[in-house]
Write a protein that holds these residues in place. Structure first.
Motif, mmCIF file in Angstrom:
data_model
loop_
_atom_site.group_PDB
_atom_site.id
_atom_site.type_symbol
_atom_site.label_atom_id
_atom_site.label_comp_id
_atom_site.label_asym_id
_atom_site.label_seq_id
_atom_site.Cartn_x
_atom_site.Cartn_y
_atom_site.Cartn_z
ATOM 1 N N ALA A 13 0.809 -1.223 0.000
ATOM 2 C CA ALA A 13 0.000 0.000 0.000
ATOM 3 C C ALA A 13 0.846 1.279 0.000
ATOM 4 O O ALA A 13 0.414 2.308 -0.527
ATOM 5 N N GLU A 18 1.281 8.085 -1.913
ATOM 6 C CA GLU A 18 1.440 9.451 -2.438
ATOM 7 C C GLU A 18 0.486 9.752 -3.595
ATOM 8 O O GLU A 18 0.383 10.901 -4.027
ATOM 9 N N PHE A 24 -3.185 0.591 5.019
ATOM 10 C CA PHE A 24 -4.034 -0.151 5.946
ATOM 11 C C PHE A 24 -3.680 0.121 7.401
ATOM 12 O O PHE A 24 -4.545 0.314 8.240
ATOM 13 N N ARG A 25 -2.357 0.134 7.694
ATOM 14 C CA ARG A 25 -1.956 0.116 9.100
ATOM 15 C C ARG A 25 -1.290 1.395 9.585
ATOM 16 O O ARG A 25 -0.908 1.484 10.742
ATOM 17 N N TRP A 31 -7.651 0.103 8.228
ATOM 18 C CA TRP A 31 -8.018 -0.815 9.324
ATOM 19 C C TRP A 31 -8.212 -0.079 10.651
ATOM 20 O O TRP A 31 -8.527 -0.702 11.661
ATOM 21 N N HIS A 109 -3.470 -10.281 -4.259
ATOM 22 C CA HIS A 109 -4.638 -10.069 -3.388
ATOM 23 C C HIS A 109 -5.878 -9.641 -4.166
ATOM 24 O O HIS A 109 -6.831 -9.150 -3.575
ATOM 25 N N VAL A 150 -8.917 -10.963 -2.449
ATOM 26 C CA VAL A 150 -8.593 -12.058 -1.522
ATOM 27 C C VAL A 150 -8.852 -11.559 -0.103
ATOM 28 O O VAL A 150 -8.219 -10.601 0.347
ATOM 29 N N PHE A 152 -9.217 -12.109 4.145
ATOM 30 C CA PHE A 152 -8.515 -12.847 5.202
ATOM 31 C C PHE A 152 -9.176 -14.221 5.340
ATOM 32 O O PHE A 152 -10.403 -14.322 5.346
ATOM 33 N N THR A 177 5.567 -1.923 1.993
ATOM 34 C CA THR A 177 4.732 -2.910 2.699
ATOM 35 C C THR A 177 5.241 -3.097 4.124
ATOM 36 O O THR A 177 6.446 -3.113 4.363
ATOM 37 N N SER A 178 4.289 -3.218 5.049
ATOM 38 C CA SER A 178 4.663 -3.275 6.469
ATOM 39 C C SER A 178 5.163 -4.652 6.887
ATOM 40 O O SER A 178 5.680 -4.816 7.986
ATOM 41 N N ASN A 203 11.097 1.544 2.022
ATOM 42 C CA ASN A 203 9.867 1.769 2.793
ATOM 43 C C ASN A 203 10.029 3.068 3.581
ATOM 44 O O ASN A 203 11.150 3.536 3.809
ATOM 45 N N GLU A 205 9.585 3.446 6.622
ATOM 46 C CA GLU A 205 10.215 3.130 7.915
ATOM 47 C C GLU A 205 10.563 1.641 7.902
ATOM 48 O O GLU A 205 10.085 0.913 7.023
ATOM 49 N N ALA A 221 8.219 6.609 -1.138
ATOM 50 C CA ALA A 221 8.470 5.857 -2.377
ATOM 51 C C ALA A 221 8.635 6.785 -3.579
ATOM 52 O O ALA A 221 9.425 6.490 -4.486
HETATM 53 P P1 OAD Z 1 0.257 -1.588 5.328
HETATM 54 O O1 OAD Z 1 -0.728 -0.488 5.522
HETATM 55 O O2 OAD Z 1 0.277 -2.686 6.314
HETATM 56 O O3 OAD Z 1 1.733 -1.000 5.251
HETATM 57 C C1 OAD Z 1 2.054 0.082 4.441
HETATM 58 C C2 OAD Z 1 3.539 0.359 4.585
HETATM 59 O O4 OAD Z 1 3.854 1.398 3.680
HETATM 60 C C3 OAD Z 1 3.970 0.818 5.979
HETATM 61 O O5 OAD Z 1 5.135 0.095 6.388
HETATM 62 C C4 OAD Z 1 4.301 2.302 5.795
HETATM 63 O O6 OAD Z 1 5.377 2.741 6.603
HETATM 64 C C5 OAD Z 1 4.687 2.345 4.341
HETATM 65 N N1 OAD Z 1 4.432 3.642 3.692
HETATM 66 C C6 OAD Z 1 3.465 4.546 3.940
HETATM 67 N N2 OAD Z 1 3.576 5.594 3.126
HETATM 68 C C7 OAD Z 1 4.653 5.376 2.332
HETATM 69 C C8 OAD Z 1 5.298 6.093 1.297
HETATM 70 N N3 OAD Z 1 4.868 7.276 0.876
HETATM 71 N N4 OAD Z 1 6.385 5.548 0.724
HETATM 72 C C9 OAD Z 1 6.873 4.340 1.126
HETATM 73 N N5 OAD Z 1 6.303 3.616 2.094
HETATM 74 C C10 OAD Z 1 5.215 4.125 2.698
HETATM 75 O O7 OAD Z 1 0.003 -2.139 3.830
HETATM 76 P P2 OAD Z 1 0.478 -3.522 3.198
HETATM 77 O O8 OAD Z 1 1.772 -3.965 3.768
HETATM 78 O O9 OAD Z 1 0.366 -3.378 1.731
HETATM 79 O O10 OAD Z 1 -4.573 -7.277 2.335
HETATM 80 O O11 OAD Z 1 -0.661 -4.488 3.693
HETATM 81 C C11 OAD Z 1 -0.629 -5.828 3.280
HETATM 82 C C12 OAD Z 1 -2.049 -6.334 3.157
HETATM 83 O O12 OAD Z 1 -2.756 -6.083 4.376
HETATM 84 C C13 OAD Z 1 -2.877 -5.638 2.107
HETATM 85 O O13 OAD Z 1 -2.692 -6.136 0.816
HETATM 86 C C14 OAD Z 1 -4.275 -5.895 2.582
HETATM 87 C C15 OAD Z 1 -4.077 -5.598 4.035
HETATM 88 O O14 OAD Z 1 -4.958 -6.150 4.928
HETATM 89 C C16 OAD Z 1 -5.825 -7.682 2.172
HETATM 90 O O15 OAD Z 1 -6.781 -6.928 2.233
HETATM 91 C C17 OAD Z 1 -5.938 -9.148 1.908
#
Ligand code: OAD
Length: 238
Positions: A13, A18, A24-25, A31, A109, A150, A152, A177-178, A203, A205, A221
């Motif tokens: 995500a 940007e 999501f988190r 979430w 997903h 997809v 959970f 991705t977190s 990332n 962080e 990013a």
């Molecule tokens: P998360 O929301 O868990 O993580 C997003 C990550 O992106 C975090 O580590 C942020 O620090 C980072 N981030 C935020 N802004 C940013 C930027 N401008 N540049 C670089 N990084 C940045 O999202 P995902 O890891 O994608 O699944 O979440 C994985 C899955 O959880 C998703 O595909 C979704 C979700 O529940 C489903 O719905 C099945």
């Protein structure tokens, strides 16, 4: 980097943040506003399909208002200019990689721009809303359509193909991705265990999996990805 190297990129995500797509988190992320159990599980859809359809209708409509950012464009440029392969495995359900010009994009997903018939299993490209009164354009059943996402508790798409791609990677890059959601969160450890690819995290962080990467770079990013792509192309093409 050699000219023929296989570059594999996992995105989450953060790469679309940007562009104005909520992660999501992070603070204010999806979430925080919605419980996963209410909108992103098969049980939620059985219990309240209208609520779930509406959640994805809103996200589908929002996706159509945003544009790819510099990070998506840089990855499309990498694919166009690198003479080896560039494969994007994305956890994102938006279509910003494709709209930036990337050709090889695996949506593990699912995709907001598609719905699937639960009766005939046909997947349809979709614009606009989908609800319980919408009939399947193929078999005509109603209610039958669900988001091609997809949830959970469901198996991500394309796992056998992804396994092969990871085994052949020379460079593995994880962007935005977190590292909270498996199996994607485990790809870096899988690649590290094979021992063939260099692994890099870009990332905002450190993620949950940062320790597994050979190199980590932190920042937005929209800045880190174009810079990294510029470095890869100048190493490989000169
Ligand atoms: P998360 O929301 O868990 O993580 C997003 C990550 O992106 C975090 O580590 C942020 O620090 C980072 N981030 C935020 N802004 C940013 C930027 N401008 N540049 C670089 N990084 C940045 O999202 P995902 O890891 O994608 O699944 O979440 C994985 C899955 O959880 C998703 O595909 C979704 C979700 O529940 C489903 O719905 C099945």
């Amino acid at each position: 980097m050699s000219n023929s190297s296989n570059i594999v990129i996992l995105t989450g995500a953060g790469i679309s943040a940007e562009s104005g797509v909520k992660t999501f988190r992070d603070n204010g992320g999806l979430w925080e506003e919605h419980r996963i159990e209410d909108v992103a599980t098969p049980e939620a859809f059985m219990h309240d399909p209208d609520l779930v359809q509406n959640f994805y209708n809103i996200r589908r409509a929002q996706m159509e208002t945003v544009k790819p950012n510099a990070a998506h464009s840089a990855l499309a440029k990498l694919e166009a200019e690198h003479s080896g392969t560039v494969t994007i495995i994305t956890q994102n359900v938006d279509d910003l990689h494709e709209r930036a010009g990337s050709q090889i994009v695996i949506h593990m997903h699912g995709e907001l721009a598609k719905v699937r018939c639960r009766i005939c299993n046909k997947v349809h490209r979709w614009h606009g809303d989908c609800d319980q009164s919408t009939a399947c354009p193929d078999c005509g059943a109603s209610p039958s359509l669900r988001p091609h996402i997809v949830w959970f508790g469901e198996m991500p798409f394309y796992m056998p193909e992804i396994g092969k791609i990871l085994r052949q990677a020379d460079i593995f890059v994880s962007i935005g991705t977190s590292g909270n959601v498996y199996p994607a969160a485990g790809f870096v450890a899988e690649v590290a265990a094979i021992g063939r690819a260099k692994t890099i995290e870009l990332n905002l962080e450190p993620s949950q999996g940062s320790v597994y990467f050979d190199e980590t770079r932190h920042g937005p990013a929209g800045k880190t990805v174009p810079q990294f792509v510029g470095e890869l192309l100048s190493q490989g093409m000169t």
